[in-house]
Write a protein that holds these residues in place. Structure first.
Motif, short mmCIF file in Angstrom:
data_model
loop_
_atom_site.label_atom_id
_atom_site.label_comp_id
_atom_site.label_asym_id
_atom_site.label_seq_id
_atom_site.Cartn_x
_atom_site.Cartn_y
_atom_site.Cartn_z
N GLN A 31 61.50 -38.23 26.27
CA GLN A 31 62.05 -37.94 24.95
C GLN A 31 60.93 -37.72 23.93
OE1 GLN A 31 65.15 -37.40 24.64
NE2 GLN A 31 65.21 -37.04 22.42
N ASN A 32 59.88 -38.49 24.07
CA ASN A 32 58.74 -38.34 23.16
C ASN A 32 58.08 -36.97 23.34
OD1 ASN A 32 57.08 -39.60 21.12
ND2 ASN A 32 55.47 -39.73 22.66
N LYS A 33 58.01 -36.50 24.59
CA LYS A 33 57.44 -35.17 24.85
C LYS A 33 58.31 -34.07 24.25
CE LYS A 33 55.06 -36.43 29.14
NZ LYS A 33 55.00 -36.25 30.61
N ILE A 34 59.62 -34.26 24.32
CA ILE A 34 60.54 -33.28 23.71
C ILE A 34 60.27 -33.18 22.21
CG2 ILE A 34 62.96 -32.85 23.12
CD1 ILE A 34 63.69 -34.14 25.83
N ILE A 35 60.12 -34.32 21.57
CA ILE A 35 59.85 -34.34 20.12
C ILE A 35 58.51 -33.68 19.83
CG2 ILE A 35 59.43 -35.86 18.15
CD1 ILE A 35 61.38 -37.87 19.54
N ASP A 36 57.48 -34.02 20.62
CA ASP A 36 56.15 -33.44 20.40
C ASP A 36 56.16 -31.93 20.54
OD1 ASP A 36 55.08 -35.92 19.90
OD2 ASP A 36 54.22 -36.18 21.91
N LYS A 37 56.88 -31.42 21.55
CA LYS A 37 56.93 -29.97 21.76
C LYS A 37 57.66 -29.26 20.62
CE LYS A 37 56.39 -29.91 26.78
NZ LYS A 37 56.98 -29.54 28.08
N VAL A 54 64.51 -31.90 15.63
CA VAL A 54 63.56 -32.99 15.80
C VAL A 54 64.17 -34.30 15.34
CG1 VAL A 54 61.35 -33.95 15.02
CG2 VAL A 54 61.53 -31.51 15.59
N GLU A 55 64.85 -34.26 14.22
CA GLU A 55 65.49 -35.46 13.69
C GLU A 55 66.53 -36.01 14.66
OE1 GLU A 55 67.97 -36.89 9.70
OE2 GLU A 55 66.97 -34.94 9.74
N THR A 56 67.32 -35.12 15.24
CA THR A 56 68.33 -35.54 16.22
C THR A 56 67.68 -36.17 17.45
OG1 THR A 56 69.85 -33.82 15.50
CG2 THR A 56 70.23 -34.76 17.67
N GLU A 57 66.63 -35.52 17.95
CA GLU A 57 65.95 -36.03 19.14
C GLU A 57 65.24 -37.36 18.84
OE1 GLU A 57 66.32 -34.89 22.05
OE2 GLU A 57 67.29 -32.98 21.59
#
Length: 415
Positions: free
Chosen positions: A199-205, A392-395
């Motif tokens: 999940q952190n990688k999704i946000i970073d991307k 990003v906020e949702t993730e």
């Protein structure tokens, strides 16, 4: 599927447990399940420490890097001869657990498989577990919880400066299941950690996508307007005339860290200051762009953030604001992306002055000419980027929920 033992009259078992396991957990002391070694006093290393790295030197792992979780960036070294002759008992290797013992205590880190062997200083403690009794993931979780408990006991409401009495910690008892049950719990912990990391990688991307599009769209549209911040609005300073006693209660103000960390001011992260009736202090309004005034590096001077809230708030004394008045030229929400763009960051570097600490030359910065997209393109860029920011906020909320789920499960699955 875990079963709930909450209402069952079985001693020494957690509330939640995998159904294939039964029987009580066994009691051990922390001294039974691991070996602990605190680092040597500074005087033991002081004369031998040097900074340059060479092939004939050994790294010293430090408290500072422990807190930052950046263990591979140790700045100090000792000679290999001194290491061989005097420091053998203080070796730290890949797989060892290191715990911070001073300042911010209880930071726990396992050295990765590629870690370089070295020694650890007096602010750290090395832990080597008894693998026949406890799984490493289980130990880290239980040990961390115990450190937190001791911190509350020995801090007496203040910031604790040292690890609790070590003899008391080692004598403390802990309940553990069989190796098979530990493995199952450990596997669950690992799966939760993997999902949180994903999940952190999704946000970073997504954030990288915003940054890349921000620069790309500016390159396409950034020459629509030539102006300056002095033409766009009026600048004002942060809080003045305040002492330490004024902070903690009162009216909300935006902290330096809030400006530094967010393109848009986080309205859930205010602190409070006492403001008397009739007191003259500048108020931050919707659309104001805020800048930090100083930093230890010139690249971090003038970090910007935009306030898009509706309530009147105040600003910390280490920042300044510009109240945007010319809304026919600039769309204030777009400034949250503009001030974080690479072209703007490069533009602001020359206005950082100093040697050991750098300060923004505010007057020259405000008068300097800046290139911005047309008002129509500003709105268009903001529309595109803000939609990704919403994602990003949702993730991020989902990431928080995963972390909460992990903490809840672990609280229920241990005694």
């Amino acid at each position: 599927m875990a079963i709930d033992n909450k209402d069952k009259k079985v001693l020494n078992v957690p509330h939640l447990r995998f159904p294939e396991f039964s029987g009580e957990w066994k009691k051990y002391s922390f001294n039974d399940i691991a070996q602990y070694k605190k680092g040597p006093f500074g005087s033991a290393l002081k004369k031998e420490i040097f900074v340059p790295k060479s092939a004939d030197s050994v790294k010293i792992y430090e408290q500072q890097n422990a807190i930052k979780k950046d263990w591979e960036l140790g700045r100090y070294y000792i000679s290999r001869d001194y290491f061989i002759n005097h420091m053998q008992q203080f070796i730290v290797e890949a797989g060892d657990i290191i715990v911070s013992c001073a300042g911010t205590i209880g930071e726990i880190y396992e050295l990765p498989p590629n870690a370089v062997s070295g020694v650890f200083n007096q602010a750290l403690m090395r832990v080597r577990i008894n693998a026949t009794l406890i799984d490493k993931n289980i130990f880290i979780k239980v040990f961390s919880s115990m450190i937190d408990s001791f911190s509350k006991i020995y801090s007496n409401g203040s910031a604790i400066k040292n690890i609790p009495p070590f003899a008391d910690l080692k004598k403390t008892n802990v309940f553990l299941p069989t190796q098979n049950e530990q493995y199952k719990i450990s596997r669950l912990i690992s799966l939760l950690d993997e999902r949180i990391a994903t999940q952190n990688k999704i946000i970073d991307k997504l954030q990288s996508l915003i940054n890349g599009l921000n620069d790309s769209l500016y390159q396409q549209c950034g020459n629509g307007i030539m102006t300056s911040f002095s033409k766009l609005g009026q600048s004002y300073s942060g809080l003045s005339g305040k002492s330490a006693d004024d902070f903690g209660t009162g009216k909300p103000y935006i902290t330096y860290l809030n400006v530094y960390s967010n393109n848009v001011v986080n309205e859930n992260d205010y602190q409070y200051v006492r403001i008397s009736d009739g007191e003259k202090q500048n108020i931050v309004k919707y659309g104001d762009v805020l800048f930090t005034l100083s930093s230890e590096t010139p690249e971090e001077v003038g970090i910007g953030s935009v306030y898009l809230g509706k309530s009147d708030v105040y600003l910390n004394s280490f920042c300044f604001g510009i109240h945007i008045t010319d809304t026919k030229v600039v769309f204030p929400p777009y400034l949250s992306y503009y001030v974080s763009s690479t072209p703007f960051r490069k533009f602001i570097y020359p206005y950082a002055q100093g040697s050991t600490r750098f300060n923004l030359c505010k007057a020259d910065f405000e008068k300097a000419r800046i290139k911005m997209p047309s008002l129509e393109n500003q709105k268009r860029i903001y529309f595109i980027l803000s939609h990704i920011a919403s994602k990003v906020e949702t993730e991020t909320k989902l990431w928080d929920l995963f972390k909460f789920q992990k903490q809840y499960l672990l609280r229920q699955m241990f005694i």
